[in-house]
Structures are given as C-alpha cells and as structure tokens.
Design a protein around this motif. Structure first.
Motif, PDB file in Angstrom:
ATOM      1  N   ASP A   1       4.514   5.094   2.235  1.00 24.36           N
ATOM      2  CA  ASP A   1       5.385   4.199   2.994  1.00 24.36           C
ATOM      3  C   ASP A   1       4.633   2.897   3.287  1.00 24.36           C
ATOM      4  O   ASP A   1       4.253   2.206   2.367  1.00 24.36           O
ATOM      5  CB  ASP A   1       5.880   4.878   4.270  1.00 24.36           C
ATOM      6  N   ASN A   2       4.401   2.598   4.563  1.00 22.17           N
ATOM      7  CA  ASN A   2       3.700   1.362   4.918  1.00 22.17           C
ATOM      8  C   ASN A   2       2.246   1.634   5.323  1.00 22.17           C
ATOM      9  O   ASN A   2       1.638   0.854   6.037  1.00 22.17           O
ATOM     10  CB  ASN A   2       4.421   0.636   6.058  1.00 22.17           C
TER      11      ASN A   2
ATOM     12  N   SER B   1       3.328  -4.468   1.000  1.00 20.09           N
ATOM     13  CA  SER B   1       3.236  -3.081   0.557  1.00 20.09           C
ATOM     14  C   SER B   1       1.771  -2.670   0.448  1.00 20.09           C
ATOM     15  O   SER B   1       0.883  -3.516   0.295  1.00 20.09           O
ATOM     16  CB  SER B   1       3.903  -2.918  -0.812  1.00 20.09           C
TER      17      SER B   1
END
Length: 432
Positions: free
Chosen positions: A241-242, A219
């Motif tokens: 998000d990523n 993460s």
C-alpha cells in the motif's frame, strides 16, 4: 473427478531447469491434501522465484523439449523471463517442442498456442489455461500456494504476514516447519512471495528485522527510485500500500537520514517530476539550496537537503522536466568561484596542549601549545579537504612565553570557512 494438484518449483530446482532442462517437480498435494482439499480449490501451479531470475526475457534462446511435462517446460521459460507462471487444470501430460532463436516470451506463446491454451497477464504473473477457464476476474479469485523457506521457520513467516497485514484468506502451517500454505488472490500471493524472497536469509534465521517508511503522496516504488538516485540503492524491500518495508540491514544505522530524505521526496511534485543531481565544484549543497530558493521558481522546485548537505557537494533538486534547463543555469550561476578571505578559526592558550598539572618551563609550555594547534590544523585539513597550506598558525600573540597564545587562521572561501568553524564546534574545541 480428480482434484488438480498444487505444484511448486523451488528456486534451486528452477535454476537447474534453466541451465540443464533436467526437470524435477515436487508434488505437494500429499503435504496437506487430506486436510485442505475439502475447503480449498487446488490449482496446478508453476511458481518461479523471480528474485533470483533474470529481469527480462529479451535474449534469444533455442529450445529442444522431448517428452517433458508442460509444467517443467513453462518453469524453464519462467526463469528465463523472470516471471511467475501459473498453469491451470489437471496434469497436462508430456509434450515435445522445438524452437530456434526466439525470445523466451515468443517461445512461451508458441508453446502455449500449440497446446491449444491461452494466457492472461498481470504485473509479474502469467496465468496459462484453457481459454474457457480464463477470464478477466481470475486475479480476484482465491487460490492456494505452497511456499518453502530455507532459513526462516514457516511460523515466523506466518507471524510476519499477519503483522504486515498482507491481504489473504488463510495461512496454514502444519507438519513441515519450512513450508507455509497461503490462500489468496494472485496479487496477494505475489506479495507473499516477494516477502519470503527478501526475508528468508541466513542473517534472519534468529530474528527478522525491518524498517518502515510511511508514504503519503508518492508510491513506495517511486520512493525506491528516488532514493536510488540519491545513492541509496535498496535491494531487499517490500511495497505494501503506502508503506515501504526495508530489510537491508546495512542501511539501519543511517535510517534517520534515509527517513528525512524520504520525507523530502514525499511530495506532490515528486510524483511525476524528476530528481536532478548537480555535482558542485565551489559551494556546498546547503549553500546552493538556500541560494536556489531566491531564484524566481516559486514552489515549482524543491531542493533536497539533509544534515550532511553542509559538507556535501552533491545537490538534489526535484523539478518539472520543463524547468530543468533553467534550474541548471541557476545552479551554474550559484556555483561560481568564491572570494578568498582571511578569518581566524580558533585560538589556544597555555595548558591546552598538556595534561600535566605541574608547572613547566616557559619554552616547554610554548612548544606544547604550538604543537597542539599544529596537530589540530592537520586534522582539520584531513576532515574538510582544505589544504594545509591554506591554514596558518600565528606567532605567540601574548608575547609571554609563560602564557603563550596562538591563533589558527584560514585563507579560504566563505563556504570553507563555515565548514572549518562547524568542524571546530563539532570537536568541542572553541577557544582554549
């Protein structure tokens, strides 16, 4: 029926509230109410700027609220707790409340209970309201929030929200160039607030620059944690998000190395495993990492290296907690005193130390070459940390004072010999 109003507490006002309990609230329904209330559901809102607030509400506080608006009281507590607090419903009127030696959270819970209200919490946001109005799906409902900027125009914020694809239903900029309305879920609004807190600085008033780290297996928050352990402490960033969006300009010049480190971190083993830092005394990180691979750890550990590892004596290793003791023992075995060897580093002949194209006397030529190699010896010592006393200059090996030749040689460990040679190559000296 009266429409609820949208209330926003700016950072400056929130800080004044925290310090003096002198409350000022901006009523923003008129800022766009005529246009917006037909389509959007307004909610009374208290929003604390958590980027400038305390990290926790663990310290004891004493409160004495007398005839103050509930929203203002919650604003003060939000700043103390470092949280966002949203108050649902119509204007609540004035309240009086006293508390002694409670944490900010305990005071908030007691205040809410005395008003017959309840709250739900998710992440960094607390929603306060009538128990019947709160439900587990509140965080998935669309609400409208007003955000103020100080340096970056609202249009730039709008463009940045679109560019970064922050999930939201509607963005409205009209009238005031420093105000943007965003409609979305609470998590989406938190991301918008986080973004504005990071980019709304004086240095970004002309252009907003950022770098992106694309992650696949860990993460963004984990990447920030691991980078901090490697000495790269990010302060201005947004996790989406990523992706990790970094706004710290001080790291832009070394971005390639940071990307390389992040790529090394981005592995399955780094998800739950820890990064252990070893301070080496006798060998460099690149050498230690290479030797560590020869131990019987298989693929369970990952030594992290970068271009600077061959000059660094700090080794980072990703390993499971159960293997940390074994890895430490292996590093101790590797980091032993090395054998001292004598090796030539560079050689220099006549002409290397002078730009004068005219023929010089033999004594002058020899002196120039000797002085040039001595100057390089001093610089190599400063750059590598190898003591000058471990670097030696030979006699004139040619025996000819017209064409002198000298050799600089070192009496050092294998690692330091390699370091010296790398530095000579980096300087482009070689054999002259």
């Amino acid at each position: 029926m009266k429409n609820p109003k949208l209330i926003h507490i700016t950072c400056a006002v929130a800080i004044l509230i925290a310090l003096f309990f002198n409350f000022n609230v901006t009523d923003d329904a008129e800022a766009g109410g005529a246009l917006l209330e037909k389509e959007l559901n307004f909610t009374s809102r208290v929003w604390s700027n958590t980027a400038h607030a305390a990290a926790s509400g663990g310290g004891a506080v004493s409160l004495d609220f007398r005839q103050v608006d509930l929203r203002d009281a919650l604003s003060a507590l939000a700043v103390q707790m470092g949280r966002n607090i949203i108050l649902l419903g119509d204007e609540p009127g004035e309240i009086s409340f006293q508390a002694q030696n409670l944490t900010a959270r305990e005071a908030m819970e007691l205040l809410i209970q005395k008003q017959g209200l309840s709250y739900v919490e998710q992440g960094n946001t607390i929603v306060v309201g009538d128990p019947g109005a709160l439900d587990a799906n509140y965080y998935n409902q669309m609400i409208l929030a007003r955000f103020e900027t100080y340096y970056v125009p609202a249009e730039k914020i709008k463009d940045l929200i679109d560019e970064l694809a922050i999930p939201q239903k509607n963005i409205i900029v009209e009238g005031n160039p420093q105000v943007v309305f965003v409609q979305g879920t609470v998590p989406a609004l938190e991301k918008v607030s986080e973004l504005i807190n990071n980019v709304d600085t004086e240095e970004n008033s002309l252009s907003v620059d950022f770098k992106t780290l694309q992650l696949y297996l860990i993460s963004p928050e984990r990447a920030v944690e691991l980078l901090a352990k490697a000495g790269i402490e990010l302060e201005k960033y947004v996790a989406l998000d990523n992706k990790l969006l970094v706004f710290d300009r001080e790291f832009f010049n070394s971005w390639e190395e940071i990307q390389q480190l992040a790529q090394n971190f981005d592995s399955l083993s780094a998800r739950e495993e820890k990064v252990v830092t070893f301070k080496l005394k006798n060998v460099f990180a690149a050498t230690a990492a290479e030797k560590l691979k020869k131990f019987n750890f298989g693929g369970e550990i990952t030594p992290l290296t970068s271009d600077s590892s061959k000059f660094s004596k700090e080794l980072l290793v990703i390993c499971p907690p159960g293997l940390e003791t074994r890895v430490r023992s292996a590093v101790v075995d590797i980091d032993q005193e090395q054998e001292i060897i004598k090796v030539p580093i560079l050689s220099m002949g006549s002409g290397a130390g002078s730009n004068d194209e005219e023929e010089e006397s033999s004594s002058s030529s020899s002196a120039n070459v000797h002085q040039s190699i001595h100057s390089r010896k001093l610089l190599l010592s400063e750059l590598t940390g190898v003591p000058v006393s471990h670097l030696h200059t030979s006699r004139n090996l040619s025996g000819d004072s017209d064409s002198p030749e000298y050799v600089l040689w070192a009496e050092e460990t294998t690692d330091n010999i390699l370091l010296l040679r790398d530095m000579v190559e980096e300087m482009g000296w070689g054999s002259e």
